[in-house]
Design a protein around this motif. Structure first.
Motif, PDB file in Angstrom:
ATOM      1  N   LEU A 105       0.842  -1.201   0.000  1.00 62.48           N
ATOM      2  CA  LEU A 105       0.000   0.000   0.000  1.00 62.48           C
ATOM      3  C   LEU A 105       0.877   1.251   0.000  1.00 62.48           C
ATOM      4  CD1 LEU A 105      -2.764   1.390   0.152  1.00 62.48           C
ATOM      5  CD2 LEU A 105      -2.629   1.215   2.646  1.00 62.48           C
ATOM      6  N   HIS A 106       1.927   1.248   0.798  1.00 58.70           N
ATOM      7  CA  HIS A 106       2.852   2.385   0.815  1.00 58.70           C
ATOM      8  C   HIS A 106       3.464   2.602  -0.568  1.00 58.70           C
ATOM      9  CE1 HIS A 106       2.892   1.274   5.193  1.00 58.70           C
ATOM     10  NE2 HIS A 106       2.887   2.579   5.326  1.00 58.70           N
ATOM     11  N   ALA A 107       3.881   1.502  -1.197  1.00 52.86           N
ATOM     12  CA  ALA A 107       4.509   1.596  -2.518  1.00 52.86           C
ATOM     13  C   ALA A 107       3.523   2.088  -3.569  1.00 52.86           C
ATOM     14  CB  ALA A 107       5.073   0.236  -2.928  1.00 52.86           C
TER      15      ALA A 107
ATOM     16  N   VAL B 148      -3.261   4.410  -8.666  1.00 52.76           N
ATOM     17  CA  VAL B 148      -4.636   4.542  -8.173  1.00 52.76           C
ATOM     18  C   VAL B 148      -5.348   3.198  -8.175  1.00 52.76           C
ATOM     19  CG1 VAL B 148      -6.891   5.555  -8.653  1.00 52.76           C
ATOM     20  CG2 VAL B 148      -4.832   6.953  -8.844  1.00 52.76           C
ATOM     21  N   THR B 149      -5.190   2.443  -9.253  1.00 53.79           N
ATOM     22  CA  THR B 149      -5.853   1.139  -9.377  1.00 53.79           C
ATOM     23  C   THR B 149      -5.408   0.205  -8.265  1.00 53.79           C
ATOM     24  OG1 THR B 149      -5.961   1.390 -11.773  1.00 53.79           O
ATOM     25  CG2 THR B 149      -6.245  -0.828 -10.893  1.00 53.79           C
TER      26      THR B 149
ATOM     27  N   LEU C 129      -6.103  -2.752  -3.108  1.00 55.60           N
ATOM     28  CA  LEU C 129      -5.659  -3.134  -1.767  1.00 55.60           C
ATOM     29  C   LEU C 129      -6.677  -2.740  -0.703  1.00 55.60           C
ATOM     30  CD1 LEU C 129      -1.908  -2.168  -2.190  1.00 55.60           C
ATOM     31  CD2 LEU C 129      -2.756  -4.464  -1.689  1.00 55.60           C
ATOM     32  N   LEU C 130      -7.245  -1.549  -0.831  1.00 53.54           N
ATOM     33  CA  LEU C 130      -8.250  -1.108   0.140  1.00 53.54           C
ATOM     34  C   LEU C 130      -9.511  -1.954   0.051  1.00 53.54           C
ATOM     35  CD1 LEU C 130      -7.844   2.785  -0.091  1.00 53.54           C
ATOM     36  CD2 LEU C 130      -6.989   1.260   1.690  1.00 53.54           C
ATOM     37  N   SER C 131      -9.858  -2.390  -1.167  1.00 56.74           N
ATOM     38  CA  SER C 131     -11.033  -3.249  -1.342  1.00 56.74           C
ATOM     39  C   SER C 131     -10.823  -4.624  -0.709  1.00 56.74           C
ATOM     40  CB  SER C 131     -11.357  -3.413  -2.831  1.00 56.74           C
ATOM     41  OG  SER C 131     -10.374  -4.198  -3.489  1.00 56.74           O
ATOM     42  N   GLN C 132      -9.549  -5.014  -0.505  1.00 54.54           N
ATOM     43  CA  GLN C 132      -9.225  -6.284   0.129  1.00 54.54           C
ATOM     44  C   GLN C 132      -9.233  -6.180   1.650  1.00 54.54           C
ATOM     45  OE1 GLN C 132      -5.407  -7.248  -1.565  1.00 54.54           O
ATOM     46  NE2 GLN C 132      -6.252  -7.884  -3.541  1.00 54.54           N
TER      47      GLN C 132
ATOM     48  N   VAL D 199      -4.766   9.934  -5.170  1.00 55.52           N
ATOM     49  CA  VAL D 199      -4.514   8.953  -4.113  1.00 55.52           C
ATOM     50  C   VAL D 199      -4.882   9.540  -2.752  1.00 55.52           C
ATOM     51  CG1 VAL D 199      -2.750   7.570  -2.947  1.00 55.52           C
ATOM     52  CG2 VAL D 199      -2.708   7.807  -5.439  1.00 55.52           C
ATOM     53  N   VAL D 200      -4.540  10.793  -2.516  1.00 58.76           N
ATOM     54  CA  VAL D 200      -4.911  11.457  -1.257  1.00 58.76           C
ATOM     55  C   VAL D 200      -6.421  11.414  -1.076  1.00 58.76           C
ATOM     56  CG1 VAL D 200      -5.033  13.686  -0.067  1.00 58.76           C
ATOM     57  CG2 VAL D 200      -2.889  12.961  -1.136  1.00 58.76           C
TER      58      VAL D 200
END
Length: 359
Positions: A152-154, A161-162, A167-170, A195-196
């Motif tokens: 996520l950091h990377a 964005v994708t 990752l957030l959806s997981q 992204v922000v």
């Protein structure tokens, strides 16, 4: 006469095997194999030769230890050879679980390389980005290394964005605090507006402190040269920041927050001579009353920053901006300003000397 198919494969296999047998076992053989990899990477080699190379790498007679495969993988990362990274992965090497001796993952290592390439010229920059994108292409989980640096950091650093959405959806924690900076700190530092916004919409904390007790608003003042791949010259372009500040403020960011050194976001922005950031912070209500004059002209700049930013001009513009906002500098501060201006101005020809980085 060109060889292809099985004939080409066996031809290359025998030729490469003979070459490896001529070298003593151990470190010397590893080095020789890496030389062979480098030769292939810099030439249009046949697929049969690539296959032969990878089969030799798996050969226990030549390379019996796991350390051998790790050595070759590290070499491919350093050389930014995506072709061979893929081939090594196809030989059942888990590139996502790999860790360097210092605990960094391959992704963390590539991000560190990219971060240095942000701050200098490099023919490798575009290759580094492609490798990073490959690792983040379809992550099954938010892999995290021994430093707490995760995918996520990377993804936030590389403006993917994708991948951030995936990752957030997981179910990845948007406020993950395993690393010294949060995902939002990193997205703010590199000024990736989309992204922000995604992170804030997923309830990222706009006031989450990092290891220095700095907030994402403080992160905006961290210097980073633009994310271009121009290897002829660097540019001093900074991405727009006003909408990011507005977003952070809308979600409750404290514009007067102090870090562990007692600095507000405005203090850091002024000390970095970031005119655009100072102007935007003032526009959104940052107070001049608590501006620390003692730190205004005391920041240290890297040689890359000195070469890539017109700091002498930025100092003048920043002082003019503060004066127009009603700020009055003491005589002592004015003297420090002159010393700082002389220091960052340096030799008139310094900016003409390129800073090429090969790694």
């Amino acid at each position: 006469m060109a060889l292809d198919g099985n004939a080409g494969y066996f031809h290359h296999l025998m030729k490469l095997t003979k070459r490896l047998k001529s070298v003593e076992e151990g470190e010397a053989r590893r080095i020789e194999f890496c030389s062979m990899l480098e030769e292939c990477a810099h030439s249009e080699t046949a697929e049969s030769r690539d296959t032969a190379m990878m089969d030799l790498m798996k050969c226990a007679n030549f390379f019996p230890n796991v350390e051998d495969k790790i050595y070759f993988f590290e070499f491919c990362l350093e050389q930014r050879s995506l072709k061979y990274i893929k081939l090594i992965e196809a030989r059942n090497f888990n590139i996502h679980q790999f860790r360097f001796i210092d605990g960094r993952s391959a992704v963390h290592y590539m991000v560190d390389l990219l971060d240095r390439e942000y701050n200098g010229l490099s023919v490798y920059k575009s290759k580094t980005l492609k490798i990073l994108e490959y690792f983040l292409e379809n992550p099954r989980e938010n892999y995290s290394d021994d430093h707490g640096y995760s995918y996520l950091h990377a993804a936030c650093m590389s403006n993917s964005v994708t991948r951030v959405n995936l990752l957030l959806s997981q179910g990845v924690d948007v406020n993950l605090d395993s690393f010294k900076y949060s995902a939002l700190h990193i997205a703010a530092q590199y000024r990736h507006l989309d992204v922000v916004q995604i992170l804030l919409e997923h309830k990222a904390n706009p006031n989450q402190p990092d290891h220095e007790l700095s907030t994402p608003l403080h992160s905006l003042a961290r210097l980073c040269v633009c994310h271009c791949t121009n290897i002829i010259r660097c540019c001093d372009k900074r991405k727009p920041v006003d909408k990011i500040i507005q977003l952070l403020m809308e979600y409750g960011a404290n514009i007067e927050a102090r870090n562990r050194d007692g600095d507000h976001p405005l203090d850091l922005a002024v000390s970095r001579f970031d005119v655009q950031l100072v102007e935007s912070l003032l526009k959104h209500g940052a107070s001049l009353d608590s501006l620390n004059e003692d730190k205004m002209f005391g920041a240290e700049f890297t040689s890359t920053a000195l070469k890539n930013y017109p700091l002498p001009l930025n100092i003048i513009e920043m002082v003019q901006l503060l004066q127009s906002a009603g700020f009055e500098m003491s005589l002592e501060t004015r003297l420090r300003m002159l010393k700082c201006w002389i220091k960052v101005r340096g030799n008139d020809t310094d900016h003409l000397i390129p800073e090429m980085t090969g790694k």
